[in-house]
Design an enzyme around this catalytic site. Structure first.
Site, PDB file in Angstrom:
ATOM      1  N   ASP A 186      32.996  98.660   8.509  1.00 20.65           N
ATOM      2  CA  ASP A 186      32.216  97.490   8.933  1.00 20.65           C
ATOM      3  C   ASP A 186      33.186  96.367   9.254  1.00 20.65           C
ATOM      4  O   ASP A 186      34.251  96.224   8.620  1.00 20.65           O
ATOM      5  CB  ASP A 186      31.278  97.012   7.820  1.00 20.65           C
ATOM      6  CG  ASP A 186      29.998  97.835   7.773  1.00 20.65           C
ATOM      7  OD1 ASP A 186      29.796  98.673   8.678  1.00 20.65           O
ATOM      8  OD2 ASP A 186      29.226  97.664   6.817  1.00 20.65           O
TER       9      ASP A 186
ATOM     10  N   ASP B 197      28.096  96.423  14.041  1.00 21.92           N
ATOM     11  CA  ASP B 197      29.508  96.433  13.680  1.00 21.92           C
ATOM     12  C   ASP B 197      29.876  97.646  12.839  1.00 21.92           C
ATOM     13  O   ASP B 197      30.895  97.660  12.164  1.00 21.92           O
ATOM     14  CB  ASP B 197      29.856  95.148  12.927  1.00 21.92           C
ATOM     15  CG  ASP B 197      29.129  95.063  11.582  1.00 21.92           C
ATOM     16  OD1 ASP B 197      28.030  95.643  11.474  1.00 21.92           O
ATOM     17  OD2 ASP B 197      29.673  94.432  10.659  1.00 21.92           O
TER      18      ASP B 197
END
Length: 766
Positions: free
Chosen positions: A630, A673
């Protein structure tokens, strides 16, 4: 006609022998049925059995070495006699077969099921049977399957009968002129023989009469040496003369015949009443219907048989007493030959009236002697064969001297001469005429015979076929596909113009050449499996790239078998240019498996790669690692700098990940993301820690976003497993990722899936 009541084995065997199958070599067209039966019923033995009067002979056998067995022990003989399906679940319990040598000895038959096979006229000639060496049940479904397979064998056995009938008809037409000529020659020969026989008989009788006038002794010598039987009878019907020829003809010696009643000796019982009446009338009036003429009558022989004799009877007086004298010749064979000849003539006349070939014959003077039904119909004639036929200059387009019958009468052999015949009140007909002169045994001209075949419809049909072929060729040449026809010998029989456009080949030059000769060994190797499947009766497809004139095409070909009467005669080939479709397919595949923002594989592509990697790990016994990543505080980047800046960060983030790992590792963007990496051939959790540090180091350098310097970090969760599975890796990576975030982000956590140990990587770096 299964189950027929009027079973006649002689008729049945004649029907079998008419098929000409007994003692012929094995044929694949029959062997496939026994193999299929053995496989379908899971039995060791399957047979196609033909039963004649003394044995059963196997046209095809599977699982049995013997080619025949005596009929007396044949199970199939019972099925043929019953003319219905015979099932024996256990031969040892069946009184008909429990002592059969085939049961008590090899091949140790226990189970038997056989279904009759019939000839075209319905005679049971044999069976399709299956045999097992162990008892078994045979339900209705199995019985129905055996009946269906037997029907297929029946069709195959009788297929040649129709073919032979067709060939026989063609041969009969071809031999018709020869039969006609032979018929005329035979009639002429018979007439000449009769004339010669008559002349010899006349000369013989004249010599006898002359000898009688000279002296009685000479007459006696002639009678005794005559080839004809001589019988003399007095007024009481007693035999007075009996020469050696009479003894030879009737079997009675002269001593036995003389003094005996002629009626009891040589007159058949059914004719004795008429004979007695005739003798009484002759004695009363001196007249007899049969005197002084040649007659043919049956006569009785010593063994009780009858012979047909030709006799001449005369009456004379000696010393005032009336006597009858008869010369007799055995003409039984001649009469039988005459009857046979008349039968043949009637048969030939019937054939001539039934065939579709017109036949006309004339004598040496040109007078018509025969016009059959087809010839009369062809010329619109209703007259009998005695009238002049319709082959005249007025009805053909040829001068009279050049008509086929005139040419044949002039000694010429005419073969398939084409001419037009104008039928009154109808359109003209196209005819092929063949004729030849007829000559006697001495070479003398007897006449001529002409055969006429109406080919009007055939000629018109050929014209229509040529027109249709031209239309089909034009259509095929303009279809945007390569179209061809290949025979079972893999030789081209047709190819359209598209072969020239796409491959630079001359379609006409391809015809008659094999696939290998026309397109090369490499092309044949690519298409060989599809061609084999097509010639085996299955539709198949193949693809390959071909190059011509600097252009590369992906050719997709469909091979469609051409099947007629259950037999593959060849195959149709339909080939299309699939280049554009394949490119479009690849584009769609790329769009469906690529993340549009980063250019990395998307979630769908990742899932496929993960399944493939797990399969390889299982096959190779190697470990596997899964990495979840992430972007730290990515929402803050979007909120403060905007989504465009966020997109720049995501693209740069993905590029750095791809540049850090091996080319064999799969980097993908899942959503937002969230990124993922599939790591293969990672041998330990410690190696995963090292990879995590490299990834952290790759992301930490500052990002330049719209002229701004932006620090970006990532949280990494890595799951490592020696025995990977999709769910375990995903859950392990997810837990490790949450562990990295809980540790303050900008760090990597490694979890060993399947163990208790969770390893943490370095924390935030300086």
């Amino acid at each position: 006609m299964a189950g027929q009541n009027n079973f006649n084995d002689e008729t049945r065997v004649r029907a079998l022998r008419a098929l000409h199958l007994l003692d012929t070599p094995a044929e694949e067209r029959f062997d496939r049925f026994t193999r299929l039966a053995a496989a379908a019923f899971d039995v060791p033995i399957a047979l196609i059995s033909l039963v004649d009067e003394r044995r059963q002979w196997f046209k095809s056998r599977h699982g049995l070495d013997a080619c025949e067995t005596p009929r007396s022990i044949a199970f199939c003989s019972h099925a043929v006699a019953l003319d219905s399906q015979l099932v024996v679940p256990d031969a040892r319990l069946d009184t008909r077969f429990q002592d059969n040598p085939l049961v008590t000895g090899g091949p140790c038959v226990r189970f038997y099921a056989g279904h009759p096979i019939h000839s075209v006229d319905g005679q049971p000639i044999g069976t399709l049977c299956v045999i097992d060496t162990a008892p078994r049940a045979f339900d209705a479904g199995a019985q129905r399957m055996l009946r269906d397979l037997a029907a297929m064998v029946h069709d195959e056995i009788n297929r040649h009968v129709l073919v032979a009938a067709r060939d026989g008809a063609q041969a009969a037409l071809a031999d018709l002129n020869a039969h006609l000529e032979a018929r005329v020659l035979e009639r002429t020969r018979q007439l000449n023989e009769k004339n010669e026989l008559l002349l010899r008989e006349i000369r013989h009788r004249e010599a006898v009469e002359l000898s009688l006038r000279h002296n009685k002794q000479r007459v006696r010598n002639i009678i005794e040496t005559s080839m004809a039987a001589f019988v003399g009878v007095d007024a009481d019907g007693q035999i007075t003369e009996w020469n050696p020829a009479a003894q030879k003809l009737f079997g009675w010696t002269q001593a036995e015949a003389l003094g005996n009643d002629m009626e009891a000796l040589i007159i058949p019982p059914r004719m004795r009443s008429a004979h007695a009446s005739g003798m009484a009338r002759f004695l009363a009036t001196g007249e007899a219907k049969i005197c002084n003429q040649r007659v043919e009558l049956p006569a009785l022989t010593r063994d009780g048989g009858e012979r047909i004799v030709e006799m001449s009877i005369n009456s004379f007086e000696v010393d005032g007493k009336v006597f009858l004298a008869a010369f007799m010749q055995d003409v039984s064979e001649r009469v039988a030959a005459q009857h046979a000849l008349r039968d043949k003539e009637r048969l030939l006349d019937a054939i001539l009236e039934s065939v579709d070939v017109g036949v006309i014959a004339c004598d040496a003077a040109g007078r018509i002697t025969l016009v059959n039904r087809a010839a009369r119909k062809l010329h619109g004639a209703q007259a009998s064969a005695d009238a002049e036929p319709a082959v005249t200059a007025a009805q053909t387009v040829l001068p009279e001297a050049r008509t086929p019958l005139r040419r044949a009468l002039a000694g010429e052999v005419v073969a398939n001469m084409s001419l037009q015949v104008q039928v009154p009140d109808a359109r003209s007909r196209m005819v092929l005429a063949s004729g030849r002169p007829m000559k006697g045994s001495a070479g003398e001209l007897l006449g001529a015979v002409l055969g006429l075949k109406d080919v009007t419809e055939l000629a018109e049909s050929r014209t229509r076929i040529l027109e249709n072929e031209e239309r089909l060729r034009t259509i095929a040449d303009h279809v945007p596909a390569m179209i061809a026809y290949i025979g079972t010998d893999l030789r081209y029989q047709f190819a359209n113009q598209r072969y020239a456009d796409w491959l630079g080949l001359d379609p006409a030059a391809m015809v008659g050449r094999t696939v290998e000769q026309a397109l090369g060994p490499a092309f044949l190797e690519e298409r060989h499996a599809s061609l084999v499947a097509c010639m085996a009766g299955r539709t198949s497809e193949a693809e390959s790239e071909v190059r011509h004139a600097g252009h590369v095409r992906l050719i997709r070909s469909t091979y469609i078998p051409h099947v007629r009467d259950g037999e593959v005669r060849g195959g149709y080939v339909f080939s299309t240019d699939a280049t554009a479709a394949r490119q479009h397919e690849r584009q769609l595949h790329g769009l469906a498996h690529t993340d549009h923002l980063t250019g990395l594989p998307n979630r769908r592509a990742y899932e496929e790669r993960l399944v493939q990697a797990i399969d390889r790990a299982h096959r190779n016994g190697s470990p596997l690692a899964l990495v979840y990543l992430d972007v730290d505080h990515f929402k803050q980047i979007n909120d403060t700098l905007g989504h465009a800046a966020g997109d720049i960060v995501l693209r740069e983030f993905g590029q750095r990940l791809a540049a850090t790992v091996r080319v064999t590792d799969a980097v993908a963007r899942l959503a937002g993301d969230e990124f993922v990496i599939v790591l293969e051939q990672v041998h330990s959790a410690l190696e995963c820690e090292s990879i995590g540090r490299k990834l952290l180091d790759a992301i930490r350098p500052i990002f330049f976003v719209d002229g701004r310097i932006l620090p970006v970090t990532t949280s990494i969760g890595i799951a490592w497993s020696a025995r990977p599975d999709k769910r375990g890796l995903a859950e392990g990576a997810d837990r490790a990722l949450y562990g990295a975030k809980a540790a303050g982000r900008d760090t990597a956590c490694v979890e060993t899936v399947g163990g208790d140990e969770t390893l943490s990587g370095e924390g935030k770096q300086e």
